[in-house]
Design a protein around this motif. Structure first.
Motif, PDB file in Angstrom:
ATOM      1  N   GLU A  50       0.858  -1.153   0.069  1.00  0.00           N
ATOM      2  CA  GLU A  50      -0.026  -0.052  -0.117  1.00  0.00           C
ATOM      3  C   GLU A  50       0.848   1.334   0.044  1.00  0.00           C
ATOM      4  O   GLU A  50       0.722   2.256  -0.721  1.00  0.00           O
ATOM      5  N   ILE A  51       2.143   1.303   0.723  1.00  0.00           N
ATOM      6  CA  ILE A  51       2.856   2.306   0.701  1.00  0.00           C
ATOM      7  C   ILE A  51       3.472   2.653  -0.575  1.00  0.00           C
ATOM      8  O   ILE A  51       3.696   3.626  -1.184  1.00  0.00           O
ATOM      9  N   LYS A  52       3.900   1.311  -1.406  1.00  0.00           N
ATOM     10  CA  LYS A  52       4.492   1.477  -2.734  1.00  0.00           C
ATOM     11  C   LYS A  52       3.466   2.171  -3.716  1.00  0.00           C
ATOM     12  O   LYS A  52       3.884   2.975  -4.643  1.00  0.00           O
ATOM     13  N   ALA A  53       2.189   1.737  -3.530  1.00  0.00           N
ATOM     14  CA  ALA A  53       1.358   1.940  -4.425  1.00  0.00           C
ATOM     15  C   ALA A  53       0.900   3.617  -4.105  1.00  0.00           C
ATOM     16  O   ALA A  53       0.769   4.315  -4.968  1.00  0.00           O
ATOM     17  N   ARG A  54       0.938   4.014  -2.793  1.00  0.00           N
ATOM     18  CA  ARG A  54       0.832   5.406  -2.830  1.00  0.00           C
ATOM     19  C   ARG A  54       1.793   6.386  -3.165  1.00  0.00           C
ATOM     20  O   ARG A  54       1.553   7.117  -3.922  1.00  0.00           O
ATOM     21  N   ARG A  55       3.151   5.822  -3.014  1.00  0.00           N
ATOM     22  CA  ARG A  55       4.210   6.597  -3.739  1.00  0.00           C
ATOM     23  C   ARG A  55       4.102   6.446  -5.207  1.00  0.00           C
ATOM     24  O   ARG A  55       4.415   7.604  -5.760  1.00  0.00           O
ATOM     25  N   TYR A  56       3.791   5.384  -5.618  1.00  0.00           N
ATOM     26  CA  TYR A  56       3.747   5.376  -7.294  1.00  0.00           C
ATOM     27  C   TYR A  56       2.656   6.199  -7.739  1.00  0.00           C
ATOM     28  O   TYR A  56       2.851   7.146  -8.638  1.00  0.00           O
ATOM     29  N   LEU A  57       1.493   6.424  -7.163  1.00  0.00           N
ATOM     30  CA  LEU A  57       0.320   7.432  -7.642  1.00  0.00           C
ATOM     31  C   LEU A  57       0.718   8.567  -7.185  1.00  0.00           C
ATOM     32  O   LEU A  57       0.673   9.632  -8.126  1.00  0.00           O
ATOM     33  N   GLU A  58       1.467   8.994  -6.100  1.00  0.00           N
ATOM     34  CA  GLU A  58       1.754  10.593  -5.832  1.00  0.00           C
ATOM     35  C   GLU A  58       2.864  10.911  -7.145  1.00  0.00           C
ATOM     36  O   GLU A  58       2.976  11.950  -7.389  1.00  0.00           O
ATOM     37  N   ARG A  74       2.787  10.261  -9.754  1.00  0.00           N
ATOM     38  CA  ARG A  74       2.073  10.540 -11.288  1.00  0.00           C
ATOM     39  C   ARG A  74       0.935  11.496 -10.995  1.00  0.00           C
ATOM     40  O   ARG A  74       0.209  11.777 -11.756  1.00  0.00           O
ATOM     41  N   GLY A  75       1.114  12.269  -9.682  1.00  0.00           N
ATOM     42  CA  GLY A  75       0.268  13.426  -9.712  1.00  0.00           C
ATOM     43  C   GLY A  75      -0.755  13.284  -8.906  1.00  0.00           C
ATOM     44  O   GLY A  75      -1.505  14.345  -8.595  1.00  0.00           O
ATOM     45  N   LEU A  76      -1.255  12.295  -8.419  1.00  0.00           N
ATOM     46  CA  LEU A  76      -2.404  12.073  -7.341  1.00  0.00           C
ATOM     47  C   LEU A  76      -1.932  12.623  -5.892  1.00  0.00           C
ATOM     48  O   LEU A  76      -0.891  12.354  -5.608  1.00  0.00           O
ATOM     49  N   GLN A  77      -2.958  13.131  -5.279  1.00  0.00           N
ATOM     50  CA  GLN A  77      -2.832  13.477  -3.779  1.00  0.00           C
ATOM     51  C   GLN A  77      -3.476  12.742  -3.220  1.00  0.00           C
ATOM     52  O   GLN A  77      -4.528  12.287  -3.122  1.00  0.00           O
ATOM     53  N   PHE A  78      -2.581  12.414  -1.792  1.00  0.00           N
ATOM     54  CA  PHE A  78      -3.110  11.474  -0.847  1.00  0.00           C
ATOM     55  C   PHE A  78      -4.315  12.072   0.151  1.00  0.00           C
ATOM     56  O   PHE A  78      -4.004  13.201   0.479  1.00  0.00           O
ATOM     57  N   ILE A  79      -5.323  11.277   0.271  1.00  0.00           N
ATOM     58  CA  ILE A  79      -6.450  11.635   1.127  1.00  0.00           C
ATOM     59  C   ILE A  79      -6.626  10.948   2.427  1.00  0.00           C
ATOM     60  O   ILE A  79      -6.476  11.280   3.507  1.00  0.00           O
ATOM     61  N   ALA A  80      -6.623   9.478   2.322  1.00  0.00           N
ATOM     62  CA  ALA A  80      -6.400   8.783   3.275  1.00  0.00           C
ATOM     63  C   ALA A  80      -6.123   7.472   3.097  1.00  0.00           C
ATOM     64  O   ALA A  80      -6.199   6.989   1.715  1.00  0.00           O
ATOM     65  N   ALA A  81      -5.966   6.466   4.112  1.00  0.00           N
ATOM     66  CA  ALA A  81      -5.556   5.214   3.740  1.00  0.00           C
ATOM     67  C   ALA A  81      -6.202   4.261   4.958  1.00  0.00           C
ATOM     68  O   ALA A  81      -6.545   4.491   5.915  1.00  0.00           O
ATOM     69  N   ASN A  82      -6.356   3.169   4.324  1.00  0.00           N
ATOM     70  CA  ASN A  82      -6.938   1.956   5.198  1.00  0.00           C
ATOM     71  C   ASN A  82      -8.293   2.533   5.940  1.00  0.00           C
ATOM     72  O   ASN A  82      -8.779   2.391   7.062  1.00  0.00           O
TER      73      ASN A  82
END
Length: 131
Positions: free
Chosen positions: A24-32, A34-42
């Motif tokens: 999940e951390i790898k996916a978050r970093r990958y998406l960030e 590519r320009g996505l902004q984090f809102i929440a996890a789990n």
């Protein structure tokens, strides 16, 4: 598909929850990246969980992260069944409702970030809000 480099110098065993959290951390970093902004996890609600909630411009992106060691039993992306999709839809609906919103009032989509072996695959708009 991008290749993920294995970590060196790691020893010991990793349980399923730890492995999932790592991906999940790898996916978050990958998406960030590519320009996505984090809102929440789990995000947990009765009956379901969403791994990541991100924002891509004005779109809320609900992300399911999947991992498979190899594709002997199908790819990680293929493991998001219609039952899992319904649970994700339910959880997203409850989360949106808690923010005073709904699928009708907010642009949103459901993405899957799938790790199969050392490969990563990002499926944007993997399924619709109507199943």
């Amino acid at each position: 598909m991008a290749t993920i480099q294995p970590r060196s110098g790691c020893s010991g065993t990793v349980n399923t929850q730890e492995r999932g959290a790592g991906y999940e951390i790898k996916a978050r970093r990958y998406l960030e990246s590519r320009g996505l902004q984090f809102i929440a996890a789990n995000v947990y609600v009765r009956g379901g969980e969403i791994d990541l909630i991100m924002r891509h411009h004005q779109v809320i992106v609900f992300v399911e992260v999947r991992f498979r060691r190899n594709d002997a039993f199908g790819s990680a992306a293929a493991s998001v069944t219609s039952r899992k999709q319904k649970r994700l839809l339910h959880t997203a609906s409850v989360w949106l409702n808690g923010a005073g919103e709904s699928f009708e009032t907010v642009d949103c989509r459901f993405d899957v970030v799938a790790f199969t072996g050392n490969e990563i695959e990002w499926l944007t708009n993997a399924f619709a809000t109507e199943i």
